[in-house]
Design a protein around this motif. Sequence first.
Motif, PDB file in Angstrom:
ATOM      1  N   ALA A 101      48.888 -16.409  36.039  1.00 47.15           N
ATOM      2  CA  ALA A 101      49.532 -17.316  35.087  1.00 47.15           C
ATOM      3  C   ALA A 101      48.459 -18.161  34.421  1.00 47.15           C
ATOM      4  O   ALA A 101      47.592 -18.720  35.096  1.00 47.15           O
ATOM      5  CB  ALA A 101      50.546 -18.204  35.791  1.00 47.15           C
ATOM      6  N   ALA A 102      48.507 -18.250  33.105  1.00 43.98           N
ATOM      7  CA  ALA A 102      47.601 -19.110  32.345  1.00 43.98           C
ATOM      8  C   ALA A 102      48.440 -20.223  31.726  1.00 43.98           C
ATOM      9  O   ALA A 102      49.260 -19.972  30.842  1.00 43.98           O
ATOM     10  CB  ALA A 102      46.877 -18.310  31.267  1.00 43.98           C
ATOM     11  N   VAL A 103      48.243 -21.441  32.206  1.00 45.42           N
ATOM     12  CA  VAL A 103      49.146 -22.557  31.868  1.00 45.42           C
ATOM     13  C   VAL A 103      48.436 -23.620  31.044  1.00 45.42           C
ATOM     14  O   VAL A 103      47.373 -24.119  31.439  1.00 45.42           O
ATOM     15  CB  VAL A 103      49.700 -23.205  33.156  1.00 45.42           C
ATOM     16  CG1 VAL A 103      50.607 -24.381  32.809  1.00 45.42           C
ATOM     17  CG2 VAL A 103      50.449 -22.180  33.994  1.00 45.42           C
ATOM     18  N   GLU A 104      49.028 -23.950  29.941  1.00 43.13           N
ATOM     19  CA  GLU A 104      48.637 -25.121  29.148  1.00 43.13           C
ATOM     20  C   GLU A 104      49.883 -25.984  28.973  1.00 43.13           C
ATOM     21  O   GLU A 104      50.960 -25.473  28.671  1.00 43.13           O
ATOM     22  CB  GLU A 104      48.092 -24.717  27.779  1.00 43.13           C
ATOM     23  CG  GLU A 104      46.832 -23.865  27.791  1.00 43.13           C
ATOM     24  CD  GLU A 104      45.565 -24.650  28.103  1.00 43.13           C
ATOM     25  OE1 GLU A 104      45.648 -25.907  28.206  1.00 43.13           O
ATOM     26  OE2 GLU A 104      44.502 -24.028  28.243  1.00 43.13           O
ATOM     27  N   GLY A 105      49.755 -27.284  29.190  1.00 48.14           N
ATOM     28  CA  GLY A 105      50.872 -28.191  28.960  1.00 48.14           C
ATOM     29  C   GLY A 105      51.904 -28.177  30.074  1.00 48.14           C
ATOM     30  O   GLY A 105      51.581 -28.021  31.254  1.00 48.14           O
ATOM     31  N   TRP A 106      53.172 -28.287  29.686  1.00 49.57           N
ATOM     32  CA  TRP A 106      54.251 -28.479  30.643  1.00 49.57           C
ATOM     33  C   TRP A 106      54.676 -27.175  31.312  1.00 49.57           C
ATOM     34  O   TRP A 106      54.859 -26.160  30.652  1.00 49.57           O
ATOM     35  CB  TRP A 106      55.456 -29.117  29.955  1.00 49.57           C
ATOM     36  CG  TRP A 106      55.189 -30.512  29.503  1.00 49.57           C
ATOM     37  CD1 TRP A 106      54.811 -30.909  28.250  1.00 49.57           C
ATOM     38  CD2 TRP A 106      55.238 -31.687  30.304  1.00 49.57           C
ATOM     39  NE1 TRP A 106      54.627 -32.266  28.225  1.00 49.57           N
ATOM     40  CE2 TRP A 106      54.887 -32.780  29.475  1.00 49.57           C
ATOM     41  CE3 TRP A 106      55.553 -31.937  31.635  1.00 49.57           C
ATOM     42  CZ2 TRP A 106      54.833 -34.086  29.928  1.00 49.57           C
ATOM     43  CZ3 TRP A 106      55.515 -33.243  32.100  1.00 49.57           C
ATOM     44  CH2 TRP A 106      55.154 -34.306  31.260  1.00 49.57           C
ATOM     45  N   CYS A 107      54.852 -27.258  32.624  1.00 42.56           N
ATOM     46  CA  CYS A 107      55.310 -26.123  33.432  1.00 42.56           C
ATOM     47  C   CYS A 107      56.334 -26.684  34.421  1.00 42.56           C
ATOM     48  O   CYS A 107      55.973 -27.159  35.502  1.00 42.56           O
ATOM     49  CB  CYS A 107      54.123 -25.483  34.156  1.00 42.56           C
ATOM     50  SG  CYS A 107      54.543 -24.052  35.167  1.00 42.56           S
ATOM     51  N   LEU A 108      57.595 -26.654  34.020  1.00 42.98           N
ATOM     52  CA  LEU A 108      58.626 -27.378  34.761  1.00 42.98           C
ATOM     53  C   LEU A 108      59.781 -26.465  35.167  1.00 42.98           C
ATOM     54  O   LEU A 108      60.060 -25.469  34.497  1.00 42.98           O
ATOM     55  CB  LEU A 108      59.181 -28.515  33.904  1.00 42.98           C
ATOM     56  CG  LEU A 108      58.194 -29.575  33.419  1.00 42.98           C
ATOM     57  CD1 LEU A 108      58.898 -30.552  32.475  1.00 42.98           C
ATOM     58  CD2 LEU A 108      57.561 -30.312  34.586  1.00 42.98           C
ATOM     59  N   GLY A 109      60.470 -26.840  36.228  1.00 40.61           N
ATOM     60  CA  GLY A 109      61.680 -26.147  36.638  1.00 40.61           C
ATOM     61  C   GLY A 109      61.468 -24.665  36.810  1.00 40.61           C
ATOM     62  O   GLY A 109      60.624 -24.221  37.591  1.00 40.61           O
ATOM     63  N   ALA A 110      62.218 -23.859  36.052  1.00 38.73           N
ATOM     64  CA  ALA A 110      62.084 -22.409  36.136  1.00 38.73           C
ATOM     65  C   ALA A 110      60.685 -21.949  35.755  1.00 38.73           C
ATOM     66  O   ALA A 110      60.217 -20.913  36.237  1.00 38.73           O
ATOM     67  CB  ALA A 110      63.120 -21.737  35.243  1.00 38.73           C
ATOM     68  N   GLY A 111      60.004 -22.712  34.905  1.00 40.25           N
ATOM     69  CA  GLY A 111      58.621 -22.373  34.568  1.00 40.25           C
ATOM     70  C   GLY A 111      57.725 -22.466  35.785  1.00 40.25           C
ATOM     71  O   GLY A 111      56.894 -21.580  36.040  1.00 40.25           O
ATOM     72  N   ASN A 112      57.888 -23.529  36.569  1.00 38.64           N
ATOM     73  CA  ASN A 112      57.097 -23.675  37.793  1.00 38.64           C
ATOM     74  C   ASN A 112      57.500 -22.642  38.832  1.00 38.64           C
ATOM     75  O   ASN A 112      56.662 -22.156  39.607  1.00 38.64           O
ATOM     76  CB  ASN A 112      57.271 -25.087  38.354  1.00 38.64           C
ATOM     77  CG  ASN A 112      56.188 -25.454  39.348  1.00 38.64           C
ATOM     78  OD1 ASN A 112      55.000 -25.341  39.064  1.00 38.64           O
ATOM     79  ND2 ASN A 112      56.588 -25.893  40.530  1.00 38.64           N
ATOM     80  N   GLU A 113      58.776 -22.285  38.844  1.00 37.00           N
ATOM     81  CA  GLU A 113      59.230 -21.251  39.777  1.00 37.00           C
ATOM     82  C   GLU A 113      58.649 -19.891  39.392  1.00 37.00           C
ATOM     83  O   GLU A 113      58.299 -19.091  40.259  1.00 37.00           O
ATOM     84  CB  GLU A 113      60.758 -21.222  39.814  1.00 37.00           C
ATOM     85  CG  GLU A 113      61.328 -22.455  40.508  1.00 37.00           C
ATOM     86  CD  GLU A 113      62.832 -22.570  40.407  1.00 37.00           C
ATOM     87  OE1 GLU A 113      63.464 -22.961  41.412  1.00 37.00           O
ATOM     88  OE2 GLU A 113      63.386 -22.276  39.328  1.00 37.00           O
TER      89      GLU A 113
END
Length: 259
Positions: A101-113
């Motif tokens: 996973a390449a993450v920029e910015g917000w990673c919340l809820g289902a995104g974090n899951e």
Amino acid sequence: MSDNADLFIDDPAPHVRRIRLNRPEKRNALATPLLEALAVAVSAADDDPQIRCLIVTGGEEVFAAGADLKEMASKDARGGLDDPRPALWGRVRGCRKPIIAAVEGWCLGAGNEFLMCCDLAIAGAGAKFGQPETNLGIIPGAGGAATLPRLVGRSRAMRMVLLGEPIGAEEAVELGLIAEAVEKGQANARALELAEKIAGRAPLAMQQAKAVVRSAFEVGESQALSLERQAFSLLLGTDDKAEGVAAFFEKRAADWKGQ
């Protein structure tokens, strides 16, 4: 090469498949149609013998900001029990090949899951990770309460879930939620660098290594040790093992075939 407007799919390097969430007007919220498209794309890459590693990424300011609240608002208890989403999550978790996973910015809820379904995660400075579902009177439903404690520990998981408070990239590294924090805007470049390294290694060994390491979170130690030994023994009989040993002694790069 994508046929879904909510995803952009390309192969940025040999044996590497990249899937980018492309629903900016909804902050990449993982509504069921998008989650299904994502599961299909992951399964297709898993079935493609030319692909050895996957990257999943989002936008510059949002990786994925949770589920689609309008969709969720229409569900009752029966709708939750009949939900097709658990099967879609299962398809992602069942991918045999490493996912970064390449993450920029917000990673919340289902995104974090979704992040927790991946095997490595790289985040740019300023990225935020959280499970804010209790702010809405519900709890996480795809690993945010069940898987998160295995990764970050009981106390931090309780704080993230009970209070809905996000954590930053550096703390996420310290807690083991992600592998690395890099400069803002550099998560994709670093993910590609790691993906190329993984894709350049023995494919069967990468798949078995992923399977055994993940099993350590799901079974007891004795069973995990047994699975590890089985995988080790199976790999001894592969062409790639013979090629790897020969390449080592001949001081050359190995030519992996995935056989």
